[in-house]
Design a protein around this motif. Sequence first.
Motif, short mmCIF file in Angstrom:
data_model
loop_
_atom_site.label_atom_id
_atom_site.label_comp_id
_atom_site.label_asym_id
_atom_site.label_seq_id
_atom_site.Cartn_x
_atom_site.Cartn_y
_atom_site.Cartn_z
N MET A 29 1.21 16.33 5.95
CA MET A 29 1.86 16.25 7.26
C MET A 29 2.20 17.64 7.77
SD MET A 29 4.37 13.01 6.76
CE MET A 29 4.99 12.75 8.42
N GLU A 30 2.56 18.52 6.84
CA GLU A 30 2.90 19.88 7.24
C GLU A 30 1.71 20.64 7.80
OE1 GLU A 30 5.15 21.70 4.05
OE2 GLU A 30 6.77 20.31 4.53
N ILE A 31 0.54 20.38 7.21
CA ILE A 31 -0.67 21.05 7.70
C ILE A 31 -0.95 20.61 9.15
CG2 ILE A 31 -3.18 21.30 7.37
CD1 ILE A 31 -2.56 20.89 4.31
N SER A 32 -0.87 19.29 9.38
CA SER A 32 -1.07 18.78 10.74
C SER A 32 0.01 19.30 11.68
CB SER A 32 -1.01 17.24 10.76
OG SER A 32 -2.02 16.72 9.98
N TYR A 33 1.22 19.37 11.16
CA TYR A 33 2.37 19.82 11.98
C TYR A 33 2.15 21.25 12.44
CZ TYR A 33 7.32 19.92 13.36
OH TYR A 33 8.49 20.00 14.07
N ASP A 34 1.68 22.09 11.51
CA ASP A 34 1.41 23.50 11.86
C ASP A 34 0.35 23.59 12.95
OD1 ASP A 34 3.20 24.30 10.02
OD2 ASP A 34 1.74 24.91 8.50
N ARG A 35 -0.67 22.72 12.82
CA ARG A 35 -1.73 22.70 13.82
C ARG A 35 -1.18 22.26 15.18
NH1 ARG A 35 -5.70 19.96 10.48
NH2 ARG A 35 -6.28 21.89 9.49
N MET A 36 -0.28 21.26 15.13
CA MET A 36 0.35 20.78 16.36
C MET A 36 1.12 21.92 17.03
SD MET A 36 3.47 18.13 16.68
CE MET A 36 4.65 19.37 16.21
N VAL A 37 1.87 22.68 16.21
CA VAL A 37 2.66 23.80 16.75
C VAL A 37 1.74 24.84 17.39
CG1 VAL A 37 4.20 25.71 16.11
CG2 VAL A 37 4.60 23.41 15.18
N MET A 85 0.85 -1.18 0.00
CA MET A 85 0.00 0.00 0.00
C MET A 85 0.90 1.24 0.00
SD MET A 85 -1.32 2.14 2.82
CE MET A 85 -2.90 2.54 3.45
N SER A 86 0.59 2.16 -0.91
CA SER A 86 1.40 3.37 -0.98
C SER A 86 0.61 4.53 -0.40
CB SER A 86 1.77 3.65 -2.43
OG SER A 86 2.08 5.01 -2.60
N PHE A 87 1.15 5.13 0.68
CA PHE A 87 0.49 6.28 1.29
C PHE A 87 0.43 7.44 0.30
CE2 PHE A 87 1.98 4.35 5.42
CZ PHE A 87 0.72 4.09 5.91
N THR A 88 1.50 7.61 -0.46
CA THR A 88 1.56 8.72 -1.43
C THR A 88 0.43 8.60 -2.43
OG1 THR A 88 3.93 8.38 -1.25
CG2 THR A 88 3.21 9.96 -2.90
N ARG A 89 0.25 7.38 -2.95
CA ARG A 89 -0.82 7.20 -3.94
C ARG A 89 -2.20 7.38 -3.32
NH1 ARG A 89 -0.25 2.80 -8.17
NH2 ARG A 89 1.63 4.02 -8.18
N ARG A 90 -2.35 6.86 -2.11
CA ARG A 90 -3.64 6.98 -1.43
C ARG A 90 -3.96 8.45 -1.20
NH1 ARG A 90 -6.76 7.15 2.88
NH2 ARG A 90 -8.35 5.56 3.21
N ASN A 91 -2.94 9.22 -0.80
CA ASN A 91 -3.14 10.65 -0.54
C ASN A 91 -3.47 11.44 -1.81
OD1 ASN A 91 -2.67 10.34 2.15
ND2 ASN A 91 -0.52 10.93 2.06
N LYS A 92 -3.17 10.84 -2.96
CA LYS A 92 -3.44 11.52 -4.22
C LYS A 92 -4.95 11.69 -4.41
CE LYS A 92 -1.97 10.88 -8.93
NZ LYS A 92 -1.40 9.91 -9.86
N TYR A 93 -5.72 10.70 -3.95
CA TYR A 93 -7.17 10.75 -4.17
C TYR A 93 -7.99 10.84 -2.88
CZ TYR A 93 -5.69 9.13 -8.72
OH TYR A 93 -5.07 9.02 -9.91
N HIS A 127 4.05 -2.87 9.66
CA HIS A 127 3.69 -1.48 9.32
C HIS A 127 2.57 -1.49 8.27
CE1 HIS A 127 7.63 0.47 10.88
NE2 HIS A 127 6.65 0.57 11.76
N ALA A 128 1.70 -0.48 8.38
CA ALA A 128 0.49 -0.45 7.54
C ALA A 128 0.80 -0.48 6.05
CB ALA A 128 -0.31 0.80 7.88
N ASP A 129 1.87 0.21 5.61
CA ASP A 129 2.15 0.24 4.17
C ASP A 129 2.55 -1.13 3.64
OD1 ASP A 129 4.43 0.65 5.75
OD2 ASP A 129 5.51 1.74 4.20
N HIS A 130 2.95 -2.03 4.52
CA HIS A 130 3.29 -3.38 4.09
C HIS A 130 2.14 -4.36 4.29
CE1 HIS A 130 7.69 -2.77 3.46
NE2 HIS A 130 7.34 -1.65 4.07
N ALA A 131 1.39 -4.17 5.39
CA ALA A 131 0.41 -5.19 5.78
C ALA A 131 -1.03 -4.92 5.34
CB ALA A 131 0.44 -5.35 7.31
N ASN A 132 -1.44 -3.67 5.30
CA ASN A 132 -2.88 -3.40 5.21
C ASN A 132 -3.62 -3.97 4.00
OD1 ASN A 132 -2.58 -2.10 7.60
ND2 ASN A 132 -3.83 -0.35 7.03
#
Length: 438
Positions: free
Chosen positions: A365-373, A1-9, A64-69
């Motif tokens: 991740m950056e959007i979440s990171y900014d929120r975390m900050v 499973m590719s997170f990058t591809r999943r995040n595309k859609y 890890h999820a990218d290998h197992a899910n």
Amino acid sequence: MSFTRRNKYFEEYLSPRSANGIGDILATKLTPDIEGIYRDDLLQHHGRKPEIPEVQAVLLSHAHADHANYISFLHKDIPIYCGETCKYILEAVEEQSQRDIESEVLNYKKRPAYKFEYRNPPIERTFHTFRTGKKINIDSIEVEPIHNDHSVPGSYSFIIHTSQGPIVYTGDLRMHGKHAHMTDDFIKAAEEVKPIAMITEGTRIETGKTNESEEKVYQTSKKELKDAKQLSIVDFNFKDVDRFTTFYQIAKDLGKKLVINFKHACYLERYHKDKKLKTSDSRDENILLLKPKRLTGTYIDEDYQDWYIKKRLNYPNILTAEEIAKKPDKYIVVLNFWYFNQLVDLKPYRGKYIHSLSEPFNEEMEISYDRMVNWINLYKMHFIQSHCSGHISGYDLFEMIKTIKPKIIYPIHTEHPEMFKKLNIKTYLIEEEKNYKL
Ligand SMILES: [Zn+2]
């Protein structure tokens, strides 16, 4: 499973519909359309005929999820081979997750899921577990799983003995972790068999020599938490048992209690069952469980409907955020960003916050990171980054390949496969949906 591809859609509130069988998954090419591997029910739901499985087994390197899910979509007659500890982790994940089409690794419910069939037990997959040193025979192929070091326990590399010669697959691994000797064992074994091909990860191929280590995470974090008079918050991935041990040890050394949540307890109890990991139980004297505020907000039993919480409500070491806020210097709370609304009750004013995870590497991740900050700033907390990667550095990767000396390299799990060409070993930049013959 590719997170990058999943995040595309897809994103948090836009996900593949379980109601459409494998339709959304194939349409967005989250997995390739390979004949003879998918579940009968998912194919039929999508208007296709069931296919006879053409794959004899799937080797799972780690949990890890990218290998197992995406085992979730596989035909029930395809057995899965994985490490014993890897299976424990998959069980911990299952215990605390809501069932959906992308997380039916251990078992699945037939789709479409009609109400009258709701009480039918799920269909269990066949899992065969191993420990290092065991050999597996699949048809005429012999597979040797060899332990390695990664940011999750029960992680393996494989030597696959074929009639054409041995192929090695690295899985995900590193050489700077606490159990680097396990990766050394793999490298030694791989070198000895003189592989005709190597399938390798390369997530950090662009990095040079690094001097990161779990010991450094321990020292840096301990130094920061030592004189903390206010509440200390840490965030790390609970699948990483070494990181848990690091913060458990720090809490113990400093005479503080490590506060975890009920989801963490699911993992910890599985780790504790595995004697080799030498991990404390969730009811250990140095561990406390944070009771989340649900429904009425008054912490009464009826507020808890999730089974993984309900069955642990009788534990003696449960406390609330309000109790923690009264004696902030006594605790180190493990709190993931997704639970940051609990900071309102924890009131960690001017406390320490240790981010023991990788820094953001994509836009989401950056959007979440900014929120975390923003949250960290709201409570005027002192931010500390303290982490070491689960993946091998580029420098160590090249050294490893030079030692193993494969005839051909197939880079996978990397955004820079072309960088492997520096090694002057025949390298195939693999293309999707193409077959490679040895
Ligand atoms: Zn991994």
